[in-house]
Design a protein around this motif. Sequence first.
Motif, PDB file in Angstrom:
ATOM      1  N   VAL A  63       0.857  -1.202   0.000  1.00 14.53           N
ATOM      2  CA  VAL A  63       0.000   0.000   0.000  1.00 14.53           C
ATOM      3  C   VAL A  63       0.889   1.246   0.000  1.00 14.53           C
ATOM      4  N   GLN A  64       1.913   1.209   0.848  1.00 12.11           N
ATOM      5  CA  GLN A  64       2.831   2.358   0.905  1.00 12.11           C
ATOM      6  C   GLN A  64       3.552   2.574  -0.440  1.00 12.11           C
ATOM      7  N   MET A  66       2.493   1.831  -3.363  1.00 15.17           N
ATOM      8  CA  MET A  66       1.543   2.390  -4.333  1.00 15.17           C
ATOM      9  C   MET A  66       1.337   3.882  -4.078  1.00 15.17           C
ATOM     10  N   GLN A  67       1.297   4.260  -2.792  1.00 15.81           N
ATOM     11  CA  GLN A  67       1.149   5.690  -2.449  1.00 15.81           C
ATOM     12  C   GLN A  67       2.324   6.480  -3.010  1.00 15.81           C
ATOM     13  N   GLU A  68       3.520   5.920  -2.850  1.00 15.52           N
ATOM     14  CA  GLU A  68       4.721   6.621  -3.331  1.00 15.52           C
ATOM     15  C   GLU A  68       4.676   6.772  -4.853  1.00 15.52           C
ATOM     16  N   ARG A  69       4.152   5.752  -5.518  1.00 12.66           N
ATOM     17  CA  ARG A  69       4.072   5.815  -6.993  1.00 12.66           C
ATOM     18  C   ARG A  69       3.106   6.894  -7.484  1.00 12.66           C
ATOM     19  N   LYS A  70       2.036   7.107  -6.707  1.00 12.80           N
ATOM     20  CA  LYS A  70       1.030   8.116  -7.078  1.00 12.80           C
ATOM     21  C   LYS A  70       1.687   9.466  -7.351  1.00 12.80           C
ATOM     22  N   ALA A  71       2.700   9.785  -6.514  1.00 11.83           N
ATOM     23  CA  ALA A  71       3.358  11.095  -6.614  1.00 11.83           C
ATOM     24  C   ALA A  71       4.096  11.274  -7.945  1.00 11.83           C
ATOM     25  N   GLU A 214      -1.067   5.019 -11.285  1.00 13.53           N
ATOM     26  CA  GLU A 214      -2.113   4.263 -10.572  1.00 13.53           C
ATOM     27  C   GLU A 214      -2.809   3.251 -11.479  1.00 13.53           C
TER      28      GLU A 214
END
Length: 434
Positions: A63-64, A66-71, A214
Amino acid sequence: MLATRLCTMRKLPSVLARKLASGTSGSPVLPDMSEGHLPIHVNNVRSRLRDIVGASTNWRDHVQAMQERKALHTLLAKRQEDLPPRRMKDSYLEVILPLGSQPEIREKYLNVHNSVRFGRILEDLDSLGVLICYTHTKQETQPRSPLSIVTALVDKINLCKKIIYPDCDIKFTGNVSWVGRTSMEVKMHMLQLHGGDYSPVLDATFVMVARDPENKRPAFVNPLIPESPEEEEIFKQGELNKLKRIDFSTASLLKMAPTAEERNIVHDIFLNTLDTRTVSFRSRKLPPNSVWMEDAKLKGLQICHPQERNIFNRIFGGFLMRKAFELGWATACSYGSSRPFIVSVDDIMFQRPVEVGSLLLLSAQVCYTEKNYIQVRVHSEVYDADTREHQTTNIFHFTFISENEVPRVIPKTYGESMLYLDGKRHFAAIMKDI
Ligand SMILES: CCCCCC(=O)SCCNC(=O)CCNC(=O)[C@H](O)C(C)(C)COP(=O)(O)OP(=O)(O)OC[C@H]1O[C@@H](n2cnc3c(N)ncnc32)[C@H](O)[C@@H]1OP(=O)(O)O
């Protein structure tokens, strides 16, 4: 009779082998080792991919990650024209699967017939195809790629060898051969080392699609500039392949009625299966040396565990192909009562991603037969146990050749007749190709 059959089986591969050796299958891009394209060990392909997108190695961190990839969203190009063009050789890669020189890796690839599991090769081709696309889209200034590159289609894989040896080194090569706006066609070749020389085993064409970090919307990819008349030809072929795919899908039997010739085929089969002793449309009789289509299928279920995830935390396309291939192979094996050999894979569409945790239902059906050939279609769908809804994720088409002539498969219902005609169309397209 037997000698004729063996001849047919040998003739088919050698035609393709000549095509491959003469380069007509689209591989004139030469390796340019001086530009740093050193061969990669097969075990490093997926670790490279993880580094490129910053994927987690532990499921608990996904999950973390994926969050980093969003940026990375801000790094996406607004227009394709803003991206620097690439040459075919920029994405050229070589991967070594050292089955001969590193016996410790053989086990994973070995089947009980002492040859290589083709399902494992499908996995390696899928990972390599994606790595080739990341090489094409690489920006020196970006340590992590903002693109999520997924497999949209396995256009075709044609084999020119019946057996892949488990104790000889394998080399994969490939490069981007055509580019649209957000999609890329990749051509790959597999060769095996015999007596000091690499000889062709298969060639493959995949289509990969770039998405945002995403994996929600399409994302632009670098244009491709052909540099020679040969490369112009390959590029043009990519364009034609796209048009051919559109034609094939427009004429799909799910959208259009069969042609007049096909309708006659179906009606002839119907007439041949009517029981002449009863004057009835309902009374059907199986002709000699035939099998009803409803008796020529196998089903399987797969629970999609996190171990099978790809770098985007969806189920790895190569895993789906391996599972579908193995079920398809088992279906052909049980149908022909002898060992089948894969000849061709075509038109595998990845219609939607498979989420980790899904229940994946696979159904394999023999849909067409001719002499020693068995055409198998595998349908895969995810089942949502809460809503009880089914959604198709993939359709796979495999052509096998059996050691012996196989019984004719016979459709009974209208739906089965359409499957039969679809299988016949795929088979005809494959035979034209090889
Ligand atoms: C180890 C790492 C490996 C990682 C690899 C994987 O595992 S991937 C896992 C397996 N694969 C998947 O899960 C993918 C599942 N499918 C999807 O998510 C989607 O169907 C898709 C992204 C492929 C396509 O989505 P859409 O149809 O909404 O896309 P859209 O219509 O916007 O089209 C985007 C571009 O894709 C092209 N395109 C779409 N479907 C295509 C197809 N079947 N064959 C050829 N090309 C296709 C379009 O022409 C267009 O190219 P142009 O813009 O150039 O005109």
